[in-house]
Design an enzyme around this catalytic site. Structure first.
Site, PDB file in Angstrom:
ATOM      1  N   TYR A 117       0.855  -1.193   0.000  1.00  0.00           N
ATOM      2  CA  TYR A 117       0.000   0.000   0.000  1.00  0.00           C
ATOM      3  C   TYR A 117       0.887   1.237   0.000  1.00  0.00           C
ATOM      4  O   TYR A 117       1.932   1.244  -0.644  1.00  0.00           O
ATOM      5  CB  TYR A 117      -1.008  -0.042   1.162  1.00  0.00           C
ATOM      6  CG  TYR A 117      -2.185   0.843   0.842  1.00  0.00           C
ATOM      7  CD1 TYR A 117      -3.010   0.531  -0.240  1.00  0.00           C
ATOM      8  CD2 TYR A 117      -2.449   1.996   1.558  1.00  0.00           C
ATOM      9  CE1 TYR A 117      -4.065   1.356  -0.597  1.00  0.00           C
ATOM     10  CE2 TYR A 117      -3.506   2.816   1.212  1.00  0.00           C
ATOM     11  CZ  TYR A 117      -4.318   2.505   0.128  1.00  0.00           C
ATOM     12  OH  TYR A 117      -5.345   3.323  -0.224  1.00  0.00           O
ATOM     13  N   ARG A 170      -9.560  10.548  -7.882  1.00  0.00           N
ATOM     14  CA  ARG A 170      -8.626  11.262  -7.006  1.00  0.00           C
ATOM     15  C   ARG A 170      -7.790  10.242  -6.247  1.00  0.00           C
ATOM     16  O   ARG A 170      -7.998  10.007  -5.059  1.00  0.00           O
ATOM     17  CB  ARG A 170      -9.402  12.166  -6.049  1.00  0.00           C
ATOM     18  CG  ARG A 170      -8.597  13.287  -5.451  1.00  0.00           C
ATOM     19  CD  ARG A 170      -8.771  13.359  -3.956  1.00  0.00           C
ATOM     20  NE  ARG A 170      -8.245  12.174  -3.293  1.00  0.00           N
ATOM     21  CZ  ARG A 170      -8.295  11.944  -1.993  1.00  0.00           C
ATOM     22  NH1 ARG A 170      -8.893  12.786  -1.202  1.00  0.00           N
ATOM     23  NH2 ARG A 170      -7.777  10.855  -1.449  1.00  0.00           N
ATOM     24  N   LYS A 188      -6.151  -2.083  -0.453  1.00  0.00           N
ATOM     25  CA  LYS A 188      -6.977  -1.969   0.759  1.00  0.00           C
ATOM     26  C   LYS A 188      -7.491  -3.338   1.195  1.00  0.00           C
ATOM     27  O   LYS A 188      -7.551  -3.644   2.397  1.00  0.00           O
ATOM     28  CB  LYS A 188      -8.169  -1.033   0.504  1.00  0.00           C
ATOM     29  CG  LYS A 188      -7.813   0.432   0.355  1.00  0.00           C
ATOM     30  CD  LYS A 188      -7.655   1.120   1.689  1.00  0.00           C
ATOM     31  CE  LYS A 188      -7.473   2.618   1.522  1.00  0.00           C
ATOM     32  NZ  LYS A 188      -7.334   3.323   2.794  1.00  0.00           N
ATOM     33  N   GLU A 259     -13.764   4.987  -1.814  1.00  0.00           N
ATOM     34  CA  GLU A 259     -12.338   5.279  -1.706  1.00  0.00           C
ATOM     35  C   GLU A 259     -11.865   6.131  -2.884  1.00  0.00           C
ATOM     36  O   GLU A 259     -12.102   5.790  -4.052  1.00  0.00           O
ATOM     37  CB  GLU A 259     -11.548   3.963  -1.678  1.00  0.00           C
ATOM     38  CG  GLU A 259     -10.091   4.109  -1.353  1.00  0.00           C
ATOM     39  CD  GLU A 259      -9.855   4.435   0.123  1.00  0.00           C
ATOM     40  OE1 GLU A 259      -8.905   5.168   0.406  1.00  0.00           O
ATOM     41  OE2 GLU A 259     -10.613   3.935   0.976  1.00  0.00           O
ATOM     42  N   ASP A 260     -11.200   7.243  -2.573  1.00  0.00           N
ATOM     43  CA  ASP A 260     -10.518   8.076  -3.570  1.00  0.00           C
ATOM     44  C   ASP A 260     -11.443   8.603  -4.663  1.00  0.00           C
ATOM     45  O   ASP A 260     -11.104   8.594  -5.852  1.00  0.00           O
ATOM     46  CB  ASP A 260      -9.329   7.323  -4.180  1.00  0.00           C
ATOM     47  CG  ASP A 260      -8.156   7.252  -3.206  1.00  0.00           C
ATOM     48  OD1 ASP A 260      -8.278   7.784  -2.094  1.00  0.00           O
ATOM     49  OD2 ASP A 260      -7.120   6.674  -3.563  1.00  0.00           O
ATOM     50  N   ASP A 282     -13.801   6.297   3.384  1.00  0.00           N
ATOM     51  CA  ASP A 282     -12.566   6.238   4.159  1.00  0.00           C
ATOM     52  C   ASP A 282     -11.807   7.554   4.136  1.00  0.00           C
ATOM     53  O   ASP A 282     -11.219   7.955   5.142  1.00  0.00           O
ATOM     54  CB  ASP A 282     -11.687   5.104   3.634  1.00  0.00           C
ATOM     55  CG  ASP A 282     -10.462   4.875   4.508  1.00  0.00           C
ATOM     56  OD1 ASP A 282     -10.618   4.820   5.741  1.00  0.00           O
ATOM     57  OD2 ASP A 282      -9.346   4.768   3.965  1.00  0.00           O
ATOM     58  N   ASP A 283     -11.808   8.245   2.999  1.00  0.00           N
ATOM     59  CA  ASP A 283     -11.079   9.509   2.906  1.00  0.00           C
ATOM     60  C   ASP A 283     -11.679  10.575   3.808  1.00  0.00           C
ATOM     61  O   ASP A 283     -10.964  11.443   4.309  1.00  0.00           O
ATOM     62  CB  ASP A 283     -11.070  10.005   1.454  1.00  0.00           C
ATOM     63  CG  ASP A 283     -10.467   8.990   0.510  1.00  0.00           C
ATOM     64  OD1 ASP A 283      -9.303   8.633   0.704  1.00  0.00           O
ATOM     65  OD2 ASP A 283     -11.185   8.538  -0.404  1.00  0.00           O
ATOM     66  N   ASN A 421      -0.330  11.716   1.044  1.00  0.00           N
ATOM     67  CA  ASN A 421       0.552  10.685   0.543  1.00  0.00           C
ATOM     68  C   ASN A 421       0.287  10.490  -0.945  1.00  0.00           C
ATOM     69  O   ASN A 421      -0.705  10.997  -1.457  1.00  0.00           O
ATOM     70  CB  ASN A 421       0.390   9.367   1.327  1.00  0.00           C
ATOM     71  CG  ASN A 421      -1.043   8.908   1.441  1.00  0.00           C
ATOM     72  OD1 ASN A 421      -1.775   8.917   0.467  1.00  0.00           O
ATOM     73  ND2 ASN A 421      -1.456   8.518   2.628  1.00  0.00           N
TER      74      ASN A 421
END
Length: 560
Positions: A117, A170, A188, A259-260, A282-283, A421
């Site tokens: 990851y 993203r 993940k 996610e993202d 999660d973000d 990150n």
């Protein structure tokens, strides 16, 4: 009523065998067995097993246990010259021998997690088309509209409990990578298994490949995704609606982790589904909980009560806004009024401090706008004197030397949390934070950094990784069959994560636990989720009094 709705929402007695994921796998023999990553043990097959399963002559003579196999894996892994080579090697291992991969990841999590990851997964997504070998996960495109539910029949598992889905817009701090973003759900899922003991067959990585605005990708002849401009507006929402409805029908126990996604879509989808679907982002929520936990733990170093803190966020995207909203609830839970709680939180963006006099402010940020006059970033630090500075910008170097030094002038132990990150996009490095604060900063980051020795003292920067939160949330949802994910779960898990930081870790400057203890942390997080689910009437099973033992019995332990 949708098919399976009663199972998803109605309360029943616990079926341990069902929850533990008892598999009835088709017996395989010979080469087919060695080629099956789930059942393959390679050279660990015993003499008796080799005779029983037709493996004689197909394996070298020596019978080696999983420990010796790990030694070979680690020697090969460490011989690779780059992290992306190591990523590829580990991916190949997963496709050959699933149990050996997960056992090694669990036993050497500190060494291997950065390879499967962050930060390596960012490079893997950038190079996805070049390093692609074998398909993993599930892909949905606009051409699948109207048939997503029957499409799910192609997935090999019928009992899916965790879905990580992205649309690739993203990816980390790297932007729109389209279908190349599939590396994120795959990574993940590996951490759900390793860090919380979710059974691999329960896990489903999904790419909503709705196109990409990245013209370079669309024109790349090797690009594997849907080579059209990104779907937007109602066309986009209706496709996501169909996906979510199909999940509810086909996999009624599944938790959907978004996610993202872009900030706009992240909040839009969360608001659209959170009240009726077992899901979270999660973000937004995972990042918020892990950040809140770090702030709680930092109070043990700065010796300041949480309720007295002033917190400044650089960035106004989904991560920063999610952190602010959870902080607001945490401050109010600690006894502040809503107005007092909002006054403790401030935002800075490219234009400087976000103030009430500004005309254009994002709707979710507006209520946090400061009454101060407009001023730049350093001026805002000088005027507000924040105890905690949080970066969620995706911009490398956003915490410059003058910023860190000004924080150090305002606070004896400034708390600096650089969330962005991969490492190439972090707001500052651990070395910079410590040097520019004369060794007084309390530092944490989204990416891992090595210990830093300054003036004869070694400091151990903590990694504020969402892996401390989301696997435990997933495990708690699997254990409790909770109908919804609610904010109280994130508040409770943040407090629990902070409590997991040992005194000796605090002493050396870390505000998160050692990553080696992440499975124990996930178990505790899962227990908190079960407790909240029970208290709020959300649990779908009658949970036992001894939640610690119950949760532990559900955790997958790979071995032969």
């Amino acid at each position: 009523m949708k098919s399976g709705e009663k199972q998803a929402t109605g309360k029943s007695h616990i079926d341990i065998n069902s929850l533990a994921g008892e598999n009835k796998m088709k017996p395989l023999r010979g080469k087919a067995l060695l080629n099956d990553p789930v059942q393959n043990k390679s050279t660990a097959f015993t003499r008796e097993e080799r005779e029983r399963y037709g493996l004689q002559g197909l394996l070298p003579y020596s019978v080696t246990d999983i420990g010796k196999q790990q030694q070979r894996v680690l020697a090969n892994l460490r011989s690779k010259n780059s992290n992306i080579e190591k990523y590829g090697y580990l991916n190949d291992l997963l496709e050959r021998n699933q149990r050996l991969f997960y056992r090694t990841l669990i036993d050497y999590i500190g060494e291997i997690m950065p390879l499967v990851y962050t930060p390596t997964v960012g490079e893997a997504c950038m190079k996805f088309t070049q390093i692609f070998r074998k398909p993993q996960g599930f892909y949905i495109t606009p051409e699948d509209r109207g048939k997503i539910l029957p499409l799910f029949e192609n997935w090999p598992e019928n009992d899916v409990r965790i879905i990580v889905v992205t649309d690739g817009e993203r990816i980390l701090g790297l932007g729109d990578l389209g279908a190349n973003g599939m590396g994120i759900p795959i990574g993940k899922m590996a951490l759900y298994v390793a860090c919380a003991g979710i059974r691999p067959e329960y896990c489903m990585p999904v790419m909503l490949d709705v196109g990409t605005s990245n013209q370079i990708l669309r024109e790349d002849p090797l690009y594997l995704g849907y080579p059209h401009p990104r779907l937007t507006g109602q066309d986009y929402l209706s496709l996501v609606d169909e996906f979510v409805a199909a999940v509810q029908d086909k996999f009624p126990q599944a938790l959907i982790q978004f996610e993202d996604f872009s900030s706009q879509n992240a909040f839009r989808l969360l608001d659209r589904y959170a009240g009726s679907v077992r899901c979270f982002n999660d973000d937004i929520q995972g990042t918020a909980a892990v950040t809140l936990a770090g702030i709680y733990a930092s109070c043990r170093i700065t010796h300041k009560p949480f309720v007295d803190l002033k917190i400044m966020l650089l960035g106004t995207g989904s991560a920063a806004t999610g952190v602010a909203e959870l902080l607001l609830s945490a401050f109010m839970m600690a006894g502040l009024s809503e107005a007092e709680a909002r006054s403790r939180i401030s935002f800075v963006d490219r234009q400087g401090l976000v103030v009430t006099a500004r005309e254009e402010i994002k709707p979710r940020v507006r209520s946090f706008a400061s009454e101060h006059a407009a001023m730049d970033f350093v001026g805002a630090i000088t005027a507000i004197r924040p105890d905690v500075l949080i970066g969620a910008t995706g911009t490398a170097g956003a915490f410059s030397e003058i910023v860190i030094r000004q924080m150090a002038r305002c606070q004896e132990h400034p708390v600096i949390i650089a969330l962005s990150n991969p490492t190439s996009h972090t707001e500052c490095t651990a070395d910079q934070a410590y040097r520019w604060s004369d060794g007084r900063a309390v530092f944490a980051s989204g990416s891992p950094f090595a210990p830093v020795t300054l003036d004869g003292r070694t400091r151990y920067p903590a990694q504020g990784n969402n892996v401390y939160i989301y696997p435990g949330i997933g495990l708690g949802m699997v254990a409790s069959h909770a109908r919804l994910v609610v904010e109280r779960m994130f508040l409770a898990t943040a407090e629990e994560l902070a409590n997991c930081v040992l005194p000796e870790e605090i002493e050396r400057g870390s505000i998160y636990p050692e990553i080696a203890r992440v499975r124990d942390v996930s178990q505790k997080i899962a227990v908190k989720v079960c407790q909240v689910a029970r208290q709020e009437g959300l649990a779908g099973v009658d949970l036992p009094d001894d939640l610690e033992t119950y949760v532990y019995t559900l955790m997958y332990e790979p071995g032969y």
